[in-house]
Design a protein around this motif. Structure first.
Motif, mmCIF file in Angstrom:
data_model
loop_
_atom_site.group_PDB
_atom_site.id
_atom_site.type_symbol
_atom_site.label_atom_id
_atom_site.label_comp_id
_atom_site.label_asym_id
_atom_site.label_seq_id
_atom_site.Cartn_x
_atom_site.Cartn_y
_atom_site.Cartn_z
ATOM 1 N N LYS A 20 78.044 -26.591 -47.817
ATOM 2 C CA LYS A 20 77.289 -27.401 -48.285
ATOM 3 C C LYS A 20 77.773 -28.751 -48.687
ATOM 4 C CE LYS A 20 72.824 -24.534 -48.265
ATOM 5 N NZ LYS A 20 71.933 -23.659 -48.722
ATOM 6 N N LYS A 21 78.637 -28.140 -49.450
ATOM 7 C CA LYS A 21 79.557 -28.626 -50.593
ATOM 8 C C LYS A 21 80.490 -29.348 -50.197
ATOM 9 C CE LYS A 21 77.991 -26.456 -54.497
ATOM 10 N NZ LYS A 21 78.199 -25.797 -56.197
ATOM 11 N N THR A 22 81.036 -28.921 -48.579
ATOM 12 C CA THR A 22 82.666 -29.708 -49.325
ATOM 13 C C THR A 22 83.164 -28.807 -47.615
ATOM 14 O OG1 THR A 22 85.075 -29.505 -49.435
ATOM 15 C CG2 THR A 22 84.101 -27.425 -49.564
ATOM 16 N N GLU A 23 84.262 -29.375 -46.609
ATOM 17 C CA GLU A 23 84.619 -28.704 -45.579
ATOM 18 C C GLU A 23 86.268 -28.489 -45.974
ATOM 19 O OE1 GLU A 23 85.107 -32.070 -42.958
ATOM 20 O OE2 GLU A 23 83.033 -32.067 -42.014
ATOM 21 N N PRO A 277 98.155 -25.872 -52.144
ATOM 22 C CA PRO A 277 96.960 -26.782 -52.508
ATOM 23 C C PRO A 277 95.416 -25.907 -52.392
ATOM 24 C CG PRO A 277 98.797 -28.348 -51.651
ATOM 25 C CD PRO A 277 99.012 -26.740 -51.642
ATOM 26 N N ASN A 278 94.997 -25.978 -52.679
ATOM 27 C CA ASN A 278 93.099 -25.930 -52.528
ATOM 28 C C ASN A 278 93.167 -26.520 -50.702
ATOM 29 O OD1 ASN A 278 91.095 -25.450 -51.949
ATOM 30 N ND2 ASN A 278 89.967 -26.057 -53.635
ATOM 31 N N PRO A 279 92.762 -25.829 -49.889
ATOM 32 C CA PRO A 279 92.540 -26.329 -48.786
ATOM 33 C C PRO A 279 91.068 -26.684 -48.484
ATOM 34 C CG PRO A 279 92.335 -24.050 -48.243
ATOM 35 C CD PRO A 279 93.045 -24.242 -50.138
ATOM 36 N N ALA A 280 90.376 -27.080 -48.706
ATOM 37 C CA ALA A 280 88.999 -27.435 -49.170
ATOM 38 C C ALA A 280 89.402 -28.975 -50.488
ATOM 39 C CB ALA A 280 88.139 -26.864 -50.304
ATOM 40 N N ASP A 281 90.593 -29.457 -50.695
ATOM 41 C CA ASP A 281 90.787 -30.675 -50.867
ATOM 42 C C ASP A 281 92.291 -30.523 -50.940
ATOM 43 O OD1 ASP A 281 90.586 -32.559 -52.749
ATOM 44 O OD2 ASP A 281 90.632 -32.454 -55.081
#
Length: 329
Positions: A20-23, A277-281
């Motif tokens: 719902k918040k990210t990819e 790094p965070n794969p969501a960002d």
């Protein structure tokens, strides 16, 4: 065995998990080819997308985009777009050995039922033919056929992995994806399973995708190696070329972290700044640039193309000098 014949092509494979918040882009445009009879090692840090890649190729999970082209006697089939009937036919050609020999076997089924299940699902064989096939493959992987009516809990980790290998071989596949197939085993048992996989490869003319974080094992068993970082392929080359002359800064750091078998040999460890790094960002540009000692302004802006730098040696980096060192800005 014709190792020049392409048996599998992976083209721009991607996998995106949406919340719902990210990819989260678990895979981004991964491409490589696999030749018949060879072993492709797939390496990288935890969370780099190795297992997602393997499971997407066998359709254990649904890829978001790209192609997995399986070269068959009927022509080239995009495995990701195969119909139900095509899947039933060509699923036989590509199988998987899972990491955990405990979790991958149904504790409610006997070993005989576990190994024979793919045959029963595909149909066309009598009970006697199935029993003969299971007994034969059990012998080939080193399982005592007298124990086939027992349940998985009665077997050791190494024996359970042999059961998993037998299950993957029962349909006589051409390609097997080995997802950390030895990482959960003791070192001495690892060697036995590696030797078994090599023997089976010669006997059945198998092609392996060997996913592992154990670089020494990958160097031993692989013909070529694909290095991944944050869902992308960053380097791909013949095994000896990659280990002796890595091009990408991440590959160099990864190889420098591997322990040397001779304790008297001093290895120059390449220490990377920061964490994965965070794969969501993910970072802009090249995803490795926040940790790279050779980064430039271009690295922060644009992701480098995955290109050939010498015969069969591919890398994705803006700043490769002839000796493979980052040139800096």
């Amino acid at each position: 065995m014709d190792t020049s014949k392409v048996i599998l092509e992976v083209k721009n494979l991607s996998k995106v998990y949406t919340t719902k918040k990210t990819e989260v882009k678990a895979l981004s445009g991964v491409s490589f080819t696999v030749r018949e009879g060879e072993t492709i090692g797939i390496v990288g840090e935890s969370g780099c997308g190795k297992t997602t890649l393997g499971r997407s190729i066998v359709r254990g999970i649904d890829a978001t985009g790209g192609e997995v082209l399986l070269h068959t006697e009927d022509g080239v089939i995009d495995f990701l777009k195969a119909t139900r009937e095509q899947m039933k036919k060509y699923r036989r050609d590509i199988q998987m050995i899972f990491q955990d020999p405990y979790a991958s076997l149904d504790p409610r089924m006997t070993v005989f039922d576990i190994i024979s299940e793919p045959l029963r699902y595909n149909g066309g064989m009598s009970k006697s033919e199935i029993e003969q096939a299971v007994n034969q493959i059990a012998e080939q992987v080193g399982l005592n056929k007298a124990l086939l009516r027992r349940y998985p809990h009665a077997f050791s980790g190494g024996q359970r992995q042999r059961i998993g290998i037998a299950r993957s071989l029962i349909l006589q596949p051409k390609i097997i994806v080995c997802d950390e197939a030895v990482s959960a085993l003791d070192v001495s048992i690892q060697a036995q399973i590696i030797n078994l996989l090599e023997d089976l490869q010669r006997e059945f003319k198998l092609t392996y995708l060997f996913i592992s974080h154990a670089l020494s094992v990958v160097r031993h068993i692989s013909d070529r190696v694909l290095v991944m970082y944050l869902g992308r392929a960053v380097e791909f080359a013949d095994t000896e070329d990659l280990f002796s002359a890595p091009l990408h800064p991440y590959t160099k750091a990864l190889l420098s972290a591997a322990p040397h078998p001779d304790p008297d040999v001093k290895v120059s460890r390449i220490m990377l700044d920061g964490e994965v790094p965070n794969p969501a960002d993910p970072p802009t540009g090249c995803h490795f640039h926040p940790r790279c000692p050779y980064k430039t302004a271009q690295c922060e802006r644009e992701y480098p193309p995955f290109e050939e730098h010498g015969k069969g040696h591919f890398a994705a980096c803006w700043n490769l000098s002839p000796d493979g060192e980052g040139s800096g800005e």
